[in-house]
Design a protein around this motif. Structure first.
Motif, PDB file in Angstrom:
ATOM      1  N   GLU A   1      36.905  28.642  59.480  1.00  0.00           N
ATOM      2  CA  GLU A   1      38.001  29.106  58.620  1.00  0.00           C
ATOM      3  C   GLU A   1      37.606  30.405  57.935  1.00  0.00           C
ATOM      4  OE1 GLU A   1      38.766  26.582  55.301  1.00  0.00           O
ATOM      5  OE2 GLU A   1      40.490  27.719  54.605  1.00  0.00           O
ATOM      6  N   VAL A   2      38.509  31.368  57.990  1.00  0.00           N
ATOM      7  CA  VAL A   2      38.267  32.652  57.334  1.00  0.00           C
ATOM      8  C   VAL A   2      38.445  32.516  55.832  1.00  0.00           C
ATOM      9  CG1 VAL A   2      39.176  34.983  57.046  1.00  0.00           C
ATOM     10  CG2 VAL A   2      38.947  34.006  59.341  1.00  0.00           C
ATOM     11  N   GLN A   3      37.483  33.035  55.077  1.00  0.00           N
ATOM     12  CA  GLN A   3      37.573  33.019  53.628  1.00  0.00           C
ATOM     13  C   GLN A   3      36.994  34.303  53.070  1.00  0.00           C
ATOM     14  OE1 GLN A   3      35.693  29.641  51.728  1.00  0.00           O
ATOM     15  NE2 GLN A   3      36.958  29.827  49.902  1.00  0.00           N
ATOM     16  N   LEU A   4      37.670  34.828  52.043  1.00  0.00           N
ATOM     17  CA  LEU A   4      37.209  36.016  51.328  1.00  0.00           C
ATOM     18  C   LEU A   4      37.208  35.690  49.844  1.00  0.00           C
ATOM     19  CD1 LEU A   4      39.383  38.577  53.298  1.00  0.00           C
ATOM     20  CD2 LEU A   4      36.894  38.478  53.352  1.00  0.00           C
ATOM     21  N   VAL A   5      36.077  35.949  49.173  1.00  0.00           N
ATOM     22  CA  VAL A   5      35.960  35.631  47.753  1.00  0.00           C
ATOM     23  C   VAL A   5      35.455  36.854  47.007  1.00  0.00           C
ATOM     24  CG1 VAL A   5      34.899  34.159  46.015  1.00  0.00           C
ATOM     25  CG2 VAL A   5      35.490  33.201  48.253  1.00  0.00           C
ATOM     26  N   GLU A   6      36.332  37.408  46.166  1.00  0.00           N
ATOM     27  CA  GLU A   6      35.977  38.579  45.377  1.00  0.00           C
ATOM     28  C   GLU A   6      35.325  38.178  44.066  1.00  0.00           C
ATOM     29  OE1 GLU A   6      40.093  39.538  47.273  1.00  0.00           O
ATOM     30  OE2 GLU A   6      39.078  37.840  46.326  1.00  0.00           O
ATOM     31  N   GLY A  26      33.399  32.851  57.959  1.00  0.00           N
ATOM     32  CA  GLY A  26      34.278  32.587  59.090  1.00  0.00           C
ATOM     33  C   GLY A  26      34.428  33.764  60.041  1.00  0.00           C
ATOM     34  N   PHE A  27      33.863  34.899  59.685  1.00  0.00           N
ATOM     35  CA  PHE A  27      33.875  36.078  60.558  1.00  0.00           C
ATOM     36  C   PHE A  27      32.824  37.053  60.019  1.00  0.00           C
ATOM     37  CE2 PHE A  27      35.799  39.508  58.061  1.00  0.00           C
ATOM     38  CZ  PHE A  27      36.249  38.800  56.965  1.00  0.00           C
ATOM     39  N   PHE A  28      32.548  38.109  60.797  1.00  0.00           N
ATOM     40  CA  PHE A  28      31.535  39.090  60.396  1.00  0.00           C
ATOM     41  C   PHE A  28      32.203  40.364  59.885  1.00  0.00           C
ATOM     42  CE2 PHE A  28      28.002  36.679  61.715  1.00  0.00           C
ATOM     43  CZ  PHE A  28      28.303  36.058  62.925  1.00  0.00           C
ATOM     44  N   GLY A  99      43.764  43.656  60.827  1.00  0.00           N
ATOM     45  CA  GLY A  99      43.947  43.258  62.217  1.00  0.00           C
ATOM     46  C   GLY A  99      44.130  44.505  63.061  1.00  0.00           C
ATOM     47  N   HIS A 100      45.381  44.858  63.314  1.00  0.00           N
ATOM     48  CA  HIS A 100      45.708  46.097  64.011  1.00  0.00           C
ATOM     49  C   HIS A 100      46.535  46.965  63.076  1.00  0.00           C
ATOM     50  CE1 HIS A 100      44.823  43.305  67.329  1.00  0.00           C
ATOM     51  NE2 HIS A 100      44.269  44.367  67.861  1.00  0.00           N
ATOM     52  N   ARG A 101      45.863  47.378  62.004  1.00  0.00           N
ATOM     53  CA  ARG A 101      46.473  48.232  60.974  1.00  0.00           C
ATOM     54  C   ARG A 101      47.350  47.444  60.009  1.00  0.00           C
ATOM     55  NH1 ARG A 101      42.546  51.672  61.800  1.00  0.00           N
ATOM     56  NH2 ARG A 101      42.822  53.007  63.611  1.00  0.00           N
ATOM     57  N   GLU A 102      47.310  46.099  60.127  1.00  0.00           N
ATOM     58  CA  GLU A 102      47.915  45.270  59.098  1.00  0.00           C
ATOM     59  C   GLU A 102      46.810  44.384  58.533  1.00  0.00           C
ATOM     60  OE1 GLU A 102      48.662  44.831  62.362  1.00  0.00           O
ATOM     61  OE2 GLU A 102      47.537  42.975  62.629  1.00  0.00           O
ATOM     62  N   PHE A 103      47.069  43.764  57.395  1.00  0.00           N
ATOM     63  CA  PHE A 103      46.032  43.024  56.688  1.00  0.00           C
ATOM     64  C   PHE A 103      46.261  41.528  56.850  1.00  0.00           C
ATOM     65  CE2 PHE A 103      45.115  47.105  55.668  1.00  0.00           C
ATOM     66  CZ  PHE A 103      45.935  47.710  54.722  1.00  0.00           C
ATOM     67  N   THR A 104      45.402  40.916  57.661  1.00  0.00           N
ATOM     68  CA  THR A 104      45.649  39.544  58.102  1.00  0.00           C
ATOM     69  C   THR A 104      45.145  38.481  57.138  1.00  0.00           C
ATOM     70  OG1 THR A 104      43.587  39.617  59.349  1.00  0.00           O
ATOM     71  CG2 THR A 104      45.595  40.234  60.532  1.00  0.00           C
ATOM     72  N   ASP A 105      44.044  38.726  56.467  1.00  0.00           N
ATOM     73  CA  ASP A 105      43.433  37.732  55.583  1.00  0.00           C
ATOM     74  C   ASP A 105      43.080  38.394  54.267  1.00  0.00           C
ATOM     75  OD1 ASP A 105      42.108  37.232  58.599  1.00  0.00           O
ATOM     76  OD2 ASP A 105      42.995  35.455  57.658  1.00  0.00           O
ATOM     77  N   TRP A 106      43.374  37.696  53.183  1.00  0.00           N
ATOM     78  CA  TRP A 106      43.196  38.235  51.835  1.00  0.00           C
ATOM     79  C   TRP A 106      42.365  37.280  50.985  1.00  0.00           C
ATOM     80  CZ3 TRP A 106      46.328  42.506  49.789  1.00  0.00           C
ATOM     81  CH2 TRP A 106      47.197  43.073  50.732  1.00  0.00           C
ATOM     82  N   GLY A 107      41.606  37.864  50.055  1.00  0.00           N
ATOM     83  CA  GLY A 107      40.979  37.050  49.032  1.00  0.00           C
ATOM     84  C   GLY A 107      41.951  36.785  47.896  1.00  0.00           C
ATOM     85  N   GLN A 108      41.494  36.048  46.899  1.00  0.00           N
ATOM     86  CA  GLN A 108      42.327  35.715  45.743  1.00  0.00           C
ATOM     87  C   GLN A 108      42.346  36.818  44.700  1.00  0.00           C
ATOM     88  OE1 GLN A 108      44.384  32.963  45.254  1.00  0.00           O
ATOM     89  NE2 GLN A 108      43.953  32.703  47.430  1.00  0.00           N
ATOM     90  N   GLY A 109      41.418  37.781  44.828  1.00  0.00           N
ATOM     91  CA  GLY A 109      41.417  38.919  43.933  1.00  0.00           C
ATOM     92  C   GLY A 109      40.481  38.774  42.742  1.00  0.00           C
TER      93      GLY A 109
END
Lengths: 116, 108
Positions: A1-6, A26-28, A99-109
Motif C-alpha cells: 500500500e502506498v503511503q506518504l507521511v509529511e 509502498g514505492f521508491f 503519475g503522468h503529470r497528474e498527482f496520484t497519491d497524496w499525504g495528509q499534509g
C-alpha cells in the motif's frame, strides 16, 4: 500500500527556515517524480516544486531561490528546505507522487505557519 | 504559465441531479495533461480523472471527464451525498503545473 507521511511543519518567524519531510512507503521515491503542493488556509491548491528521477528539479516562481527539493534514497524520504520564509508561505504542505503529470497519491499534509 | 479558470465558483444542486463543472485554460493544454481532483474538508485532494477523460480505478462511473484544447468539463451524472466537495482541475506544461481556483459543489 502506498503511503506518504509529511512532518516538520510548525510556527516559524518571518525570515526563518524550516525543512519538511515526506516519508514514503509502498514505492521508491527514487523511481518516481515527486512533488510538493501547498494550500493556504481556506484557499486553493498551488504547485510548489517537482523533482524528477534524474534529480532535475523545478520550482514555482513564488518560491524559486528560497525553497529546495531533495530526497534521501536510503530513507525513502522527500524533503523541502524552505528558507527566507514569508507570511504568504503559510499553508498546508502536501507531498504527492506524480503519475503522468497528474498527482496520484497524496499525504495528509503538514501545516506551516509563518508569523511573528 | 497557463492559467486555468474554473466555473462556476459555487454550484448548488440536489442529490440525484447532474453536475457540470468547467475548466478553461488560457492557452491550449495537451489532453494528456489535464486532471481533476476532489477535495473534502480536512482531507488531501483525491485524483478522479487524468488525461482529460480517464477515470482512476475505483472512482464511480458517474464521474466523467471530457474536452480538449482550452475547454474541459467534469460531469457527475447523478449526484450522491458524498459528492458534495470542492473540485479542482490541474494541468502540466513546460515543467510547470497549475491548478484552477476550484468549484465548490454544495447541497441545495
Amino acid at each position: 500500500e502506498v503511503q506518504l507521511v509529511e512532518s516538520g511543519g510548525g510556527l516559524i518567524q518571518p525570515g526563518g527556515s524550516l525543512r519538511l519531510s515526506c516519508a514514503a512507503s509502498g514505492f521508491f521515491v527514487s523511481r518516481n517524480y515527486m512533488v510538493w503542493v501547498r494550500q493556504p488556509p481556506g484557499k486553493g491548491l498551488e504547485w510548489v516544486s517537482v523533482i524528477y528521477s534524474g534529480d532535475n528539479a523545478y520550482y514555482a516562481n513564488s518560491v524559486k531561490g528560497r525553497f529546495t527539493i531533495s530526497r534521501d534514497i536510503s530513507k525513502n524520504t522527500l524533503y523541502l528546505q524552505m528558507n527566507s520564509l514569508r507570511a504568504e508561505d503559510t499553508a498546508m504542505y502536501y507531498c504527492a507522487r506524480e503519475g503522468h503529470r497528474e498527482f496520484t497519491d497524496w499525504g495528509q499534509g503538514t501545516l506551516v505557519t509563518v508569523s511573528s | 504559465e497557463i492559467v486555468l479558470t474554473q466555473s462556476p465558483g459555487t454550484l448548488s444542486l440536489s442529490p440525484g441531479e447532474r453536475a457540470t463543472l468547467s475548466c478553461r485554460a488560457s492557452q491550449s493544454v495537451s489532453s494528456g495533461y489535464l486532471a481533476w481532483y476532489q477535495q473534502k474538508p480536512g482531507q488531501p485532494p483525491r485524483l478522479l480523472i487524468y488525461g482529460a477523460s480517464s477515470r482512476v480505478t475505483g472512482i464511480p462511473d458517474r464521474f466523467s471527464g471530457s474536452g480538449s484544447g482550452t475547454d474541459f468539463t467534469l460531469t457527475i451524472s447523478r449526484l450522491e451525498p458524498e459528492d458534495f466537495a470542492v473540485y479542482y482541475c490541474q494541468q502540466y506544461g513546460d515543467s510547470s503545473y497549475t491548478f484552477g481556483q476550484g468549484t465548490k459543489l454544495e447541497i441545495k
